[in-house]
Design a protein around this motif. Structure first.
Motif, PDB file in Angstrom:
ATOM      1  N   VAL A  52       0.848  -1.193   0.000  1.00 53.17           N
ATOM      2  CA  VAL A  52       0.000   0.000   0.000  1.00 53.17           C
ATOM      3  C   VAL A  52       0.881   1.240   0.000  1.00 53.17           C
ATOM      4  O   VAL A  52       1.680   1.446   0.917  1.00 53.17           O
ATOM      5  N   GLY A  53       0.752   2.060  -1.040  1.00 52.32           N
ATOM      6  CA  GLY A  53       1.465   3.332  -1.105  1.00 52.32           C
ATOM      7  C   GLY A  53       0.494   4.449  -0.791  1.00 52.32           C
ATOM      8  O   GLY A  53      -0.476   4.661  -1.533  1.00 52.32           O
ATOM      9  N   VAL A  54       0.723   5.162   0.317  1.00 51.90           N
ATOM     10  CA  VAL A  54      -0.223   6.174   0.796  1.00 51.90           C
ATOM     11  C   VAL A  54       0.215   7.575   0.342  1.00 51.90           C
ATOM     12  O   VAL A  54       1.345   7.995   0.595  1.00 51.90           O
ATOM     13  N   HIS A  55      -0.679   8.278  -0.305  1.00 52.81           N
ATOM     14  CA  HIS A  55      -0.373   9.601  -0.852  1.00 52.81           C
ATOM     15  C   HIS A  55      -0.188  10.648   0.233  1.00 52.81           C
ATOM     16  O   HIS A  55      -0.617  10.481   1.382  1.00 52.81           O
ATOM     17  N   GLY A  56       0.432  11.759  -0.147  1.00 53.92           N
ATOM     18  CA  GLY A  56       0.592  12.892   0.755  1.00 53.92           C
ATOM     19  C   GLY A  56      -0.650  13.770   0.767  1.00 53.92           C
ATOM     20  O   GLY A  56      -1.607  13.552   0.004  1.00 53.92           O
ATOM     21  N   TYR A  57      -0.634  14.779   1.644  1.00 51.73           N
ATOM     22  CA  TYR A  57      -1.782  15.673   1.765  1.00 51.73           C
ATOM     23  C   TYR A  57      -2.054  16.381   0.432  1.00 51.73           C
ATOM     24  O   TYR A  57      -1.145  16.892  -0.223  1.00 51.73           O
ATOM     25  N   GLY A  58      -3.310  16.393   0.032  1.00 52.31           N
ATOM     26  CA  GLY A  58      -3.720  17.032  -1.203  1.00 52.31           C
ATOM     27  C   GLY A  58      -3.599  16.147  -2.422  1.00 52.31           C
ATOM     28  O   GLY A  58      -3.984  16.539  -3.527  1.00 52.31           O
ATOM     29  N   GLY A  59      -3.077  14.923  -2.236  1.00 47.59           N
ATOM     30  CA  GLY A  59      -2.889  14.019  -3.363  1.00 47.59           C
ATOM     31  C   GLY A  59      -3.978  12.976  -3.469  1.00 47.59           C
ATOM     32  O   GLY A  59      -5.040  13.065  -2.848  1.00 47.59           O
ATOM     33  N   ASN A  60      -3.704  11.971  -4.287  1.00 46.39           N
ATOM     34  CA  ASN A  60      -4.602  10.832  -4.420  1.00 46.39           C
ATOM     35  C   ASN A  60      -3.770   9.574  -4.644  1.00 46.39           C
ATOM     36  O   ASN A  60      -2.539   9.617  -4.617  1.00 46.39           O
ATOM     37  N   GLY A  61      -4.428   8.465  -4.867  1.00 46.30           N
ATOM     38  CA  GLY A  61      -3.729   7.186  -4.931  1.00 46.30           C
ATOM     39  C   GLY A  61      -2.994   6.887  -6.218  1.00 46.30           C
ATOM     40  O   GLY A  61      -2.333   5.843  -6.321  1.00 46.30           O
ATOM     41  N   LYS A  62      -3.068   7.760  -7.205  1.00 43.06           N
ATOM     42  CA  LYS A  62      -2.426   7.507  -8.486  1.00 43.06           C
ATOM     43  C   LYS A  62      -0.923   7.312  -8.316  1.00 43.06           C
ATOM     44  O   LYS A  62      -0.237   8.146  -7.730  1.00 43.06           O
ATOM     45  N   GLY A  63      -0.415   6.196  -8.836  1.00 44.62           N
ATOM     46  CA  GLY A  63       1.009   5.887  -8.713  1.00 44.62           C
ATOM     47  C   GLY A  63       1.386   5.238  -7.399  1.00 44.62           C
ATOM     48  O   GLY A  63       2.531   4.825  -7.217  1.00 44.62           O
ATOM     49  N   ALA A  64       0.433   5.136  -6.467  1.00 43.72           N
ATOM     50  CA  ALA A  64       0.663   4.500  -5.165  1.00 43.72           C
ATOM     51  C   ALA A  64       1.905   5.066  -4.465  1.00 43.72           C
ATOM     52  O   ALA A  64       2.788   4.326  -4.015  1.00 43.72           O
ATOM     53  N   ALA A  65       1.983   6.384  -4.402  1.00 47.87           N
ATOM     54  CA  ALA A  65       3.090   7.074  -3.728  1.00 47.87           C
ATOM     55  C   ALA A  65       4.446   6.666  -4.302  1.00 47.87           C
ATOM     56  O   ALA A  65       5.447   6.605  -3.592  1.00 47.87           O
ATOM     57  N   GLY A  66       4.470   6.367  -5.608  1.00 50.20           N
ATOM     58  CA  GLY A  66       5.710   6.002  -6.271  1.00 50.20           C
ATOM     59  C   GLY A  66       6.040   4.528  -6.266  1.00 50.20           C
ATOM     60  O   GLY A  66       7.091   4.126  -6.774  1.00 50.20           O
ATOM     61  N   LEU A  67       5.159   3.700  -5.704  1.00 46.24           N
ATOM     62  CA  LEU A  67       5.461   2.269  -5.581  1.00 46.24           C
ATOM     63  C   LEU A  67       4.847   1.403  -6.680  1.00 46.24           C
ATOM     64  O   LEU A  67       5.012   0.189  -6.662  1.00 46.24           O
ATOM     65  N   ALA A  68       4.161   1.999  -7.634  1.00 40.04           N
ATOM     66  CA  ALA A  68       3.484   1.207  -8.667  1.00 40.04           C
ATOM     67  C   ALA A  68       4.435   0.242  -9.374  1.00 40.04           C
ATOM     68  O   ALA A  68       4.071  -0.888  -9.713  1.00 40.04           O
ATOM     69  N   GLY A  69       5.675   0.672  -9.601  1.00 39.69           N
ATOM     70  CA  GLY A  69       6.638  -0.160 -10.306  1.00 39.69           C
ATOM     71  C   GLY A  69       7.083  -1.395  -9.553  1.00 39.69           C
ATOM     72  O   GLY A  69       7.723  -2.277 -10.140  1.00 39.69           O
ATOM     73  N   TRP A  70       6.763  -1.490  -8.271  1.00 42.74           N
ATOM     74  CA  TRP A  70       7.160  -2.669  -7.490  1.00 42.74           C
ATOM     75  C   TRP A  70       6.550  -3.951  -8.044  1.00 42.74           C
ATOM     76  O   TRP A  70       7.066  -5.042  -7.801  1.00 42.74           O
ATOM     77  N   VAL A  71       5.445  -3.840  -8.782  1.00 40.33           N
ATOM     78  CA  VAL A  71       4.817  -5.060  -9.309  1.00 40.33           C
ATOM     79  C   VAL A  71       5.748  -5.790 -10.271  1.00 40.33           C
ATOM     80  O   VAL A  71       5.577  -6.985 -10.522  1.00 40.33           O
ATOM     81  N   ARG A  72       6.735  -5.102 -10.809  1.00 35.36           N
ATOM     82  CA  ARG A  72       7.679  -5.742 -11.719  1.00 35.36           C
ATOM     83  C   ARG A  72       8.525  -6.805 -11.013  1.00 35.36           C
ATOM     84  O   ARG A  72       9.133  -7.653 -11.671  1.00 35.36           O
ATOM     85  N   ASN A  73       8.576  -6.755  -9.700  1.00 35.15           N
ATOM     86  CA  ASN A  73       9.341  -7.753  -8.958  1.00 35.15           C
ATOM     87  C   ASN A  73       8.644  -9.107  -8.929  1.00 35.15           C
ATOM     88  O   ASN A  73       9.260 -10.130  -8.634  1.00 35.15           O
TER      89      ASN A  73
END
Length: 304
Positions: A52-73
């Motif tokens: 779970v990548g949690v966004h910062g204030y004012g953001g949303n879940g898009k990109g999962a706080a930069g962790l979306a690429g982890w699925v490549r593992n």
């Protein structure tokens, strides 16, 4: 040389890797959006971790706080929930329930482990560590950085001793001294120090770092800390727990020598103390394994 899967994780933490598929927002059962990222091929034989990548204030879940690429593992599915920005940091507006229900829903869709790994920076950090404190039974590991508030008591929530064994990393820039809001009793850096003191006194399995000359920004070292935490929480710890279960089973069957062999194998899985987290992790599990070893000192009586 950094191992390939760790290199991918380092790249993914700061930005989505080039060419990673971007999913559209999905509406959950509470009517709130989340972004889901899956490996290119789901293996029906595998059980995946939910990250779970949690966004910062004012953001949303898009990109999962930069962790979306982890699925490549290939070992996890990543989700970025979009939380209500007016209070999610303190688990208000049912933000914690939102993640719990989302986890339950995804468990019906995918073959997932019973615990999740949660990461957050700034506002995401505030949510991540509080979620760990409130739901230790659901969290395998947590990485929280540069939080504007920390669970040090009163309306800010308090630390939960039941979360002490969970691998946890935190950090803050030494120049990140401003208060996140007027009601905050401390600036970010000072508050992180206060919080660290509390979890140290409570015996948490953690590592804290403070980055010189860094303000409210993600320092390069955050990725390494998160990688280490994830590996210990999702690879090493489950292997040790499985070995302990096996040793207890062998002992119950009267196979003391075999049980001791399994315990020795579990000890060989413990990480070298190259970081504060790995040192605390190894110390924690050495104590557990010593207790188990003592328990199997005498062979169980054969079942008549």
């Amino acid at each position: 040389m950094m191992r390939p899967h760790l290199l991918l994780m380092t790249i993914a933490l700061t930005a989505m890797t080039a060419g990673a598929a971007e999913n559209a927002a999905i509406r959950d059962e509470m009517g709130r959006d989340y972004y889901l990222y899956e490996p290119s091929r789901i293996d029906a034989r595998k059980t995946y971790w939910l990250v779970v990548g949690v966004h910062g204030y004012g953001g949303n879940g898009k990109g999962a706080a930069g962790l979306a690429g982890w699925v490549r593992n290939g070992d996890c599915i990543v989700v970025g929930p979009s939380f209500p920005n007016d209070g999610y940091q303190l688990l208000q507006k049912q933000a914690d329930e939102q993640l719990v229900r989302l986890f339950e829903s995804l468990q019906k869709q995918f073959k997932l482990r019973p615990k999740l790994f949660v990461y957050g920076f700034s506002g995401g950090s505030q949510f991540a560590h509080r979620f760990m404190m409130k739901y230790p039974e659901l969290v395998a590991g947590c990485s929280a950085h540069s939080g504007g508030t920390w669970a040090t008591g009163d309306q800010w929530m308090s630390i939960n001793p039941k979360a002490a064994a969970i691998p946890f990393v935190m950090s803050c820039g030494e120049a990140d001294t401003a208060k996140s809001n007027p009601a905050a009793p401390f600036g970010r850096y000072e508050w992180a120090r206060v919080f660290e003191k509390q979890i140290a006194e409570a015996g948490f399995c953690y590592e804290a770092k403070y980055w010189p000359k860094v303000g409210h920004a993600t320092a390069p070292g955050v990725s390494t800390m998160t990688e280490d935490c994830y590996r210990l929480a999702t690879v090493v710890q489950p292997a040790i727990e499985a070995a302990i279960d096996d040793a207890r089973k062998r002992h119950a069957e009267g196979n003391t020598a075999s049980a001791r062999t399994v315990i020795a194998k579990a000890r060989s899985l413990l990480p070298k103390p190259t970081t504060e987290l790995s040192r605390r992790f190894a110390d924690q599990w050495n104590k557990v394994l010593t207790t188990i070893e003592s328990d199997v000192g005498t062979a169980a009586k054969p079942v008549q």
